[in-house]
Design an enzyme around this catalytic site. Structure first.
Site, PDB file in Angstrom:
ATOM      1  CG  HIS A  60     -27.021 129.492 -15.296  1.00 10.56           C
ATOM      2  ND1 HIS A  60     -25.761 130.040 -15.336  1.00 10.56           N
ATOM      3  CD2 HIS A  60     -27.075 128.740 -14.178  1.00 10.56           C
ATOM      4  CE1 HIS A  60     -25.069 129.608 -14.302  1.00 10.56           C
ATOM      5  NE2 HIS A  60     -25.841 128.817 -13.580  1.00 10.56           N
ATOM      6  CB  CYS A 100     -37.941 130.907  -2.686  1.00 14.31           C
ATOM      7  SG  CYS A 100     -38.281 129.261  -3.304  1.00 14.31           S
ATOM      8  NE  ARG A 135     -33.851 123.903  -4.570  1.00 12.47           N
ATOM      9  CZ  ARG A 135     -33.924 124.604  -5.694  1.00 12.47           C
ATOM     10  NH1 ARG A 135     -35.085 125.074  -6.099  1.00 12.47           N
ATOM     11  NH2 ARG A 135     -32.843 124.853  -6.390  1.00 12.47           N
TER      12      ARG A 135
HETATM   13 MG    MG Z   1     -37.889 124.589  -8.784  1.00 12.01          MG
END
Ligand code: MG
Ligand code: ADP
Ligand code: MG
Length: 878
Positions: free
Chosen positions: A458, A835, A620
């Site tokens: 992250h 992406c 998204r």
């Molecule tokens: Mg994903």
């Protein structure tokens, strides 16, 4: 015919780099164009591969050809290996296709032993010559022991220091022949002491051991790490160059030097370099004495200098690039020992590329092709002051997860980072690992340092997205979060102590290292304009905020390829409503909570469309499992209980019930929209309403939102969610009485989606490869945990790279290629992008170009890299 393992310099040329290595190919090329190169031979990279295939042994055929090479070399040079009258001494030098620090060092003066030394001295009564012979001998023993037999350098350096001390001298040139003779004896004794055997005196045996050592060094840990960092395949192997010595340490009419035809730091067109009289090999760079600037060589050795200037010009005109050269002067005569296209900073690379075009050396396309896209990174982030950095010693090392330099006071929580930054302090946020709640704190920090997590943790992903420096996964840190302190390299750091971190190298420093701001020079824009001219692949960005989107646009992004909506929910005002939604029992309750979020989302999207000025924006829908959003602090839990009219225990039970064993394969992505269509409805309303507003305000823009459904594995699943989206969107558009186009597409990030892409393409306006998840699910290992065992995979040569950083073209790539081939014929209008983190990795970008994607999308600071890589892909695959 048997394999040809050995080439004389006169048999090769610069096109044979793969076979002869860079050094060998260029020595051959310099020979061909008539430059003064001592004539030797190259043992091929294929021989290195063979050495490993034969179980780390040089087979007889290779050795026989090498000895034939020796024989020819003896004839050309009129000297004989191991001869007592006219002995030939050689250097043994490694040389891979790409220049590779970390591999074997060179061995000089090979062929010496006690008898040869005695014979040489007997043949020349000059006492200075005796000194030279012993100087060469002690150097040889030292290098051979260190490099071939891996007896540490330090033992020999200690002996030299001791000798200098005893003699009361400062520099090695002040040691006499007798001193050096004693040193040679001491070195041999040290060799025996360390290894238990006598120093090998047979020149042929010395040579064989040295060749072996070069091959062996291809597989040493330093070389393996360097290869992984620089995309150099293990299979390439290294060549070995064997050539006659020329002696810069012969006398004061001799010397050795290194030079660049242009300034490797700035690119300025001027000769740069250093020269040292009466010295050999690495003396110049090793700092045994202070060398003189190259210009001063003109006074000392006018003829050799004039010839060298001529050589520089010849080489630049021949290679059409900046040259990095190594040379030696023996008795006033110049010898060239190496040339190559010089390594340079990103700034210099741009300057040189532009100059070479202006000087007619290169076409625009060639100029674009010669710049390493990965280097551009350094131009976009603050950097450490070079001198300050050089003076500092790192106290630890993690992964260079997001480039740039950061210096600040240590803080341990995101809240502290925010608070300290708000009062004007520069901070470095140090965490075990980061989570989505830390985002605002991460934004406030100059840099982020984590104990756990890899290149796609992250912290790493978010930091790269923000362009913030990050060093991740420094396992040496002993963390004590409770007491807000950590220990590294034996020192305890408390809140407020200064540290500096380098997101490029992963180095961690104690205290303050000065930083300087990045600037985008004029040449940068010029090269980027060329890149845009030649590329066919579009470049979009991954951005969730108008600030990121704006930055990305400045850096050349042509749209948003991925806007993650979940980050928007962590804002303090929204997270409460979102948690109420999660803890709802009925659809109505959920809708009520979602209605509170809707205006926020709508404003977010509005701001994004505004920032993009009519360029495409892909949004998204909610992706992560709901468990990531539940409260953990008591106060938050109580607040939620109150809002929902439930007890604290009920809320806790509810939150616990959301826990999953494999959350990354759990209730997330479009699965959320299947179970809670009202979430998709709310997001659709926000997307469409914002678009209608912005389109109205800017009639000249073409606002056409792209709604992206994540984690689809089955066409019916997409169809089901799409129905909700289309019904909601069409109703909004009809109610507004406007004409608005929009698209509904899907991520391809589950192998099954790639395998059934022909079905899915019937329902999708676009595909976007989410290669982080696709990699994770194709390999079947978690991107958050893989860091723990990947090192063992590298060591065992099972993997050469982190598949999360460099796209696995063999497996994951095959799925992508398949999805493109299945999808496009079914739906010719289908546009396809990527992406994942790979969208900004140059070799992955090239792959995307080859399989026919329409665009790549990457974090804002990678946009220029992707633009350049896309241009290089187009030029290379014309
Ligand atoms: Mg994903
Ligand atoms: P690297 O690849 O680390 O630069 P090299 O093989 O170029 O290593 O060798 C380092 C230095 O050793 C050269 O720059 C040169 O000064 C010296 N050297 C190598 N070969 C010879 C030679 N045949 N005669 C004299 N010096 C040599
Ligand atoms: Mg060299």
């Amino acid at each position: 015919m048997a394999n040809k393992w050995v080439y004389m310099f006169s048999e090769g040329d610069m096109t044979m780099r793969n076979l002869l290595g860079g050094k060998g190919a260029n020595l051959a090329e310099m020979t061909t164009i008539g430059l003064p190169v001592p004539q030797g031979f190259t043992i091929t990279t294929e021989a290195c591969t063979q050495y490993y295939e034969d179980g780390r042994k040089i087979n007889d055929e290779i050795m026989a050809q090498a000895m034939k090479g020796v024989k020819k070399m003896e004839e050309i040079n009129g000297k004989k290996f191991g001869d007592l009258k006219n002995p030939l001494l050689v250097s043994v030098r490694s040389g891979a296709r790409a220049s590779m620090p970390g591999m074997m060092d060179t061995i000089l003066n090979l062929g010496l032993n006690d008898e040869v030394v005695a014979a040489m001295i007997a043949g020349n009564p000059d006492p200075a010559f005796e000194r030279f012979v012993y100087d060469s001998y002690r150097r040889f023993i030292q290098m051979f022991s260190d490099v071939v037999m891996e007896v540490g350098k330090k033992y020999f350096e200690q002996l030299i220091d001791k000798m200098k001390e005893e003699k009361g001298v400062k520099f090695d040139v002040e040691l006499t022949a007798a001193d050096l003779k004693t040193l040679a004896e001491q070195f041999k004794a040290e060799y025996k002491n360390q290894l238990g055997t006598d120093f090998p005196s047979d020149p042929v045996e010395q040579l064989k051991l040295a060749i072996e050592a070069v091959f062996r060094s291809w597989d040493n840990p330093r070389a393996n790490v360097y290869r992984r960092d620089n995309d150099i395949p293990y299979s390439w192997g290294t060549a070995v160059n064997v050539m006659p010595m020329v002696f810069g340490n012969l006398n004061n009419e001799s010397g050795t030097g290194v030079a660049f035809t242009r300034d490797p730091a700035t690119g300025e067109k001027k000769l740069m370099g250093e020269f040292l009289i009466n010295a050999q090999g690495e003396d110049v760079v090793a700092g045994v004495r202070t060398p003189m600037p190259i210009a001063q060589m003109e006074q000392e050795f006018p003829e050799a200098y004039a010839e060298f200037i001529q050589v520089c010009e010849t080489l630049e005109n021949h290679y059409h690039d900046m040259q990095d050269m190594e040379f030696t002067v023996e008795n006033k005569k110049l010898y060239m020992l190496q040339c190559r296209n010089g390594k340079r900073t990103a700034q210099a690379a741009l300057q040189i590329a532009c100059d070479l075009v202006d000087e007619g050396h290169k076409t625009e396309e060639e100029a674009v092709a010669m710049i390493d896209p990965r280097n551009l990174d350094t131009l976009l982030h603050p950097q450490f002051d070079a001198a300050a950095l050089k003076a500092a010693t790192p106290m630890g090392k993690g992964l260079g997860a997001s480039p740039g330099a950061a210096c600040g006071k240590v803080v341990f929580t995101a809240d502290d980072a925010e608070a300290w930054a708000a009062r004007g302090e520069k901070v470095v946020l140090v965490r075990l690992e980061t989570s989505p709640e830390d985002i605002t704190g991460m934004k406030s920090a100059q840099g982020i340092l984590t104990v756990r997590g890899g290149m796609t943790s992250h912290a790493a992903v978010v930091a790269r997205g923000m362009g913030t420096c990050c060093v991740s996964g420094c396992g040496d840190i002993i963390m004590d979060e409770e007491n807000k302190q950590f220990t590294l390299a034996g020192k305890t750091f408390k809140e407020g102590d200064f540290i500096s971190i380098d997101g490029t190298t992963g180095n961690i420093y104690d205290g303050v290292i000065k930083t300087v701001d990045a600037s985008i020079a004029g040449t940068f824009g010029r090269v980027m304009a060329w890149a845009d001219k030649y590329r066919t692949l579009k470049v979009r960005t991954n951005a969730d905020t108008p600030a990121d989107a704006k930055k990305a646009r400045e850096l050349g992004a042509e749209g948003i390829g991925l806007c993650r909506t979940e980050h928007m929910f962590f804002d303090p005002e929204r997270i409460a409503a979102f948690r109420e939604m999660i803890c709802s029992d009925t659809v109505e309750e959920r809708e009520e909570a979602l209605d509170k979020i809707l205006p926020y989302q709508q404003n977010d999207f509005k701001a994004l469309y505004e920032a993009l000025e009519g360029n495409p924006v892909t949004i998204r829908f909610l992706d992560p499992p709901l468990h990531e959003f539940v409260p953990t602090e008591d106060a938050d839990i109580e607040k939620l209980a109150k809002a929902k009219n439930k007890t604290v225990d009920e809320i806790k039970a509810l939150c616990n019930s959301l826990h999953e064993f494999n959350p990354m394969m759990g209730h997330r992505g479009c699965r959320l929209a299947v179970t809670y269509p009202e979430i998709a409805k709310m997001q659709t309303k926000a997307v469409i309403r914002a678009a209608i507003e912005v389109q109205k305000a800017h009639p000249d823009w073409n606002v056409e939102p792209e709604i992206m459904i994540p984690l689809v594995c089955e066409v019916k699943e997409l169809k089901y969610v799409k129905k909700t989206v289309v019904e909601t969107a069409d109703a909004e558009i009809a109610a507004a009485g406007v004409d608005l186009k929009y698209e509904v597409g899907t991520m391809i990030e589950i192998p099954r989606a790639a395998l059934t892409a022909d079905d899915i393409a019937k329902e999708a306006d676009f595909f976007c490869f989410g290669t982080n998840d696709l990699t994770q699910m194709t390999f079947g290992f978690s991107r958050d945990d893989a860091g723990k065992f990947l090192n063992a995979y590298y060591d065992a040569k099972i993997f050469e790279n982190d598949p999360f950083a460099k796209l696995d073209q063999t497996g994951v790539g095959k799925l992508m290629d398949m999805a493109v081939k299945l999808g496009k014929p079914v739906n010719p209008k289908l546009h396809i992008g990527i992406c994942g983190e790979h969208g900004g990795d140059p070799s992955s970008v090239e792959f995307c170009h080859k399989i026919g994607l329409d665009y790549v999308s990457c974090s804002p600071f990678r946009v220029p890299i992707a633009r350049l890589a896309a241009a290089q892909a187009a030029i290379a695959n014309k």
